[in-house]
Design a protein around this motif. Structure first.
Motif, PDB file in Angstrom:
ATOM      1  N   GLN A 197     129.630 -38.934 -73.269  1.00 19.35           N
ATOM      2  CA  GLN A 197     130.923 -39.615 -73.203  1.00 19.35           C
ATOM      3  C   GLN A 197     130.949 -40.488 -71.957  1.00 19.35           C
ATOM      4  O   GLN A 197     131.054 -39.986 -70.847  1.00 19.35           O
ATOM      5  N   GLY A 198     130.830 -41.803 -72.140  1.00 20.98           N
ATOM      6  CA  GLY A 198     130.717 -42.694 -70.988  1.00 20.98           C
ATOM      7  C   GLY A 198     129.345 -42.517 -70.369  1.00 20.98           C
ATOM      8  O   GLY A 198     128.419 -42.014 -70.988  1.00 20.98           O
ATOM      9  N   GLY A 199     129.198 -42.909 -69.140  1.00 22.21           N
ATOM     10  CA  GLY A 199     127.923 -42.732 -68.451  1.00 22.21           C
ATOM     11  C   GLY A 199     128.026 -41.596 -67.460  1.00 22.21           C
ATOM     12  O   GLY A 199     129.068 -40.969 -67.316  1.00 22.21           O
ATOM     13  N   PRO A 200     126.930 -41.326 -66.753  1.00 18.61           N
ATOM     14  CA  PRO A 200     126.978 -40.297 -65.720  1.00 18.61           C
ATOM     15  C   PRO A 200     127.995 -40.673 -64.639  1.00 18.61           C
ATOM     16  O   PRO A 200     128.169 -41.851 -64.336  1.00 18.61           O
ATOM     17  N   ALA A 201     128.677 -39.685 -64.099  1.00 12.32           N
ATOM     18  CA  ALA A 201     129.615 -39.877 -62.993  1.00 12.32           C
ATOM     19  C   ALA A 201     129.041 -39.116 -61.804  1.00 12.32           C
ATOM     20  O   ALA A 201     129.257 -37.916 -61.667  1.00 12.32           O
ATOM     21  N   GLY A 202     128.245 -39.809 -61.010  1.00 14.78           N
ATOM     22  CA  GLY A 202     127.543 -39.138 -59.918  1.00 14.78           C
ATOM     23  C   GLY A 202     126.508 -38.193 -60.500  1.00 14.78           C
ATOM     24  O   GLY A 202     125.660 -38.599 -61.287  1.00 14.78           O
ATOM     25  N   ASP A 203     126.628 -36.904 -60.163  1.00 11.89           N
ATOM     26  CA  ASP A 203     125.671 -35.918 -60.676  1.00 11.89           C
ATOM     27  C   ASP A 203     126.211 -35.166 -61.889  1.00 11.89           C
ATOM     28  O   ASP A 203     125.681 -34.151 -62.285  1.00 11.89           O
ATOM     29  N   ARG A 204     127.287 -35.688 -62.507  1.00 11.66           N
ATOM     30  CA  ARG A 204     127.914 -35.026 -63.649  1.00 11.66           C
ATOM     31  C   ARG A 204     127.784 -35.874 -64.919  1.00 11.66           C
ATOM     32  O   ARG A 204     127.890 -37.090 -64.875  1.00 11.66           O
ATOM     33  N   VAL A 205     127.597 -35.187 -66.044  1.00 20.12           N
ATOM     34  CA  VAL A 205     127.521 -35.851 -67.345  1.00 20.12           C
ATOM     35  C   VAL A 205     128.441 -35.094 -68.303  1.00 20.12           C
ATOM     36  O   VAL A 205     128.332 -33.876 -68.453  1.00 20.12           O
ATOM     37  N   THR A 206     129.373 -35.809 -68.921  1.00 15.96           N
ATOM     38  CA  THR A 206     130.271 -35.219 -69.908  1.00 15.96           C
ATOM     39  C   THR A 206     129.772 -35.618 -71.294  1.00 15.96           C
ATOM     40  O   THR A 206     129.381 -36.762 -71.518  1.00 15.96           O
ATOM     41  N   PHE A 207     129.781 -34.656 -72.198  1.00 20.23           N
ATOM     42  CA  PHE A 207     129.240 -34.908 -73.530  1.00 20.23           C
ATOM     43  C   PHE A 207     129.962 -34.034 -74.549  1.00 20.23           C
ATOM     44  O   PHE A 207     130.636 -33.072 -74.197  1.00 20.23           O
ATOM     45  N   THR A 208     129.803 -34.412 -75.817  1.00 27.98           N
ATOM     46  CA  THR A 208     130.283 -33.561 -76.906  1.00 27.98           C
ATOM     47  C   THR A 208     129.081 -33.006 -77.639  1.00 27.98           C
ATOM     48  O   THR A 208     128.003 -33.618 -77.675  1.00 27.98           O
ATOM     49  N   GLU A 209     129.271 -31.835 -78.218  1.00 29.91           N
ATOM     50  CA  GLU A 209     128.283 -31.224 -79.099  1.00 29.91           C
ATOM     51  C   GLU A 209     129.004 -30.996 -80.418  1.00 29.91           C
ATOM     52  O   GLU A 209     130.039 -30.330 -80.453  1.00 29.91           O
ATOM     53  N   THR A 210     128.484 -31.574 -81.488  1.00 29.69           N
ATOM     54  CA  THR A 210     129.138 -31.519 -82.790  1.00 29.69           C
ATOM     55  C   THR A 210     128.258 -30.777 -83.781  1.00 29.69           C
ATOM     56  O   THR A 210     127.048 -30.993 -83.835  1.00 29.69           O
ATOM     57  N   PHE A 211     128.902 -29.897 -84.564  1.00 31.25           N
ATOM     58  CA  PHE A 211     128.225 -29.181 -85.646  1.00 31.25           C
ATOM     59  C   PHE A 211     128.994 -29.458 -86.926  1.00 31.25           C
ATOM     60  O   PHE A 211     130.227 -29.440 -86.932  1.00 31.25           O
ATOM     61  N   ASP A 212     128.268 -29.700 -88.014  1.00 36.44           N
ATOM     62  CA  ASP A 212     128.915 -29.993 -89.286  1.00 36.44           C
ATOM     63  C   ASP A 212     128.074 -29.422 -90.423  1.00 36.44           C
ATOM     64  O   ASP A 212     126.857 -29.331 -90.328  1.00 36.44           O
ATOM     65  N   SER A 213     128.765 -29.029 -91.485  1.00 36.55           N
ATOM     66  CA  SER A 213     128.101 -28.507 -92.673  1.00 36.55           C
ATOM     67  C   SER A 213     128.921 -28.906 -93.889  1.00 36.55           C
ATOM     68  O   SER A 213     130.154 -29.018 -93.809  1.00 36.55           O
ATOM     69  N   ALA A 214     128.260 -29.108 -95.003  1.00 37.77           N
ATOM     70  CA  ALA A 214     128.933 -29.554 -96.230  1.00 37.77           C
ATOM     71  C   ALA A 214     130.039 -28.591 -96.661  1.00 37.77           C
ATOM     72  O   ALA A 214     131.043 -29.011 -97.214  1.00 37.77           O
ATOM     73  N   GLY A 215     129.893 -27.308 -96.390  1.00 33.26           N
ATOM     74  CA  GLY A 215     130.890 -26.329 -96.810  1.00 33.26           C
ATOM     75  C   GLY A 215     132.067 -26.170 -95.864  1.00 33.26           C
ATOM     76  O   GLY A 215     132.978 -25.394 -96.128  1.00 33.26           O
TER      77      GLY A 215
END
Length: 124
Positions: free
Chosen positions: A64-82
């Protein structure tokens, strides 16, 4: 559990030190910021596994965005057809270099006697 601030890390290290027996050791691993693993956390790099009901579950990361100093914000997404909708979690990781990591216990009384050693394998 992810610890982001210096004070959170020092508090965790003090708790570990208090729990150790005399002569005990605390061993941990940390990500190598020089490996820049965030560059591979993209939606086009999907992993697929099979769940307990034999259904395919797809998972991916997205910074999400770029690194902010020594921190990185991100999402982890899981999906399944059911599933009725994807499951998304958001987190921030801190990538401390070896120098900053070694200095951390020496401030605020979290360190102890003995020596500190930092090694790296270049992994993420």
């Amino acid at each position: 559990m992810v610890r982001v601030t210096d004070e959170e890390l020092r508090t965790a290290l003090r708790a570990v030190r208090a729990a150790l027996r005399p002569g005990g050791r605390f061993v941990f691993e940390t990500r190598n910021p020089a490996a820049r693993p965030r560059e591979t956390w993209t939606p086009d790099r999907v992993r697929e596994v099979t769940d307990a009901q034999d259904r395919a579950v797809r998972g991916w990361h997205e910074v999400q965005g770029g690194p902010a100093g020594d921190r990185v914000t991100f999402t982890e997404t899981f999906d399944s057809a059911g599933w009725d909708r994807p499951r998304v979690s958001r987190a921030t990781l801190r990538f401390l270099g070896a120098g900053a990591l070694l200095r951390l216990p020496r401030r605020g009384g979290a360190g102890g006697g003995g020596s500190s050693t930092a090694t790296g394998s270049g992994g993420s």
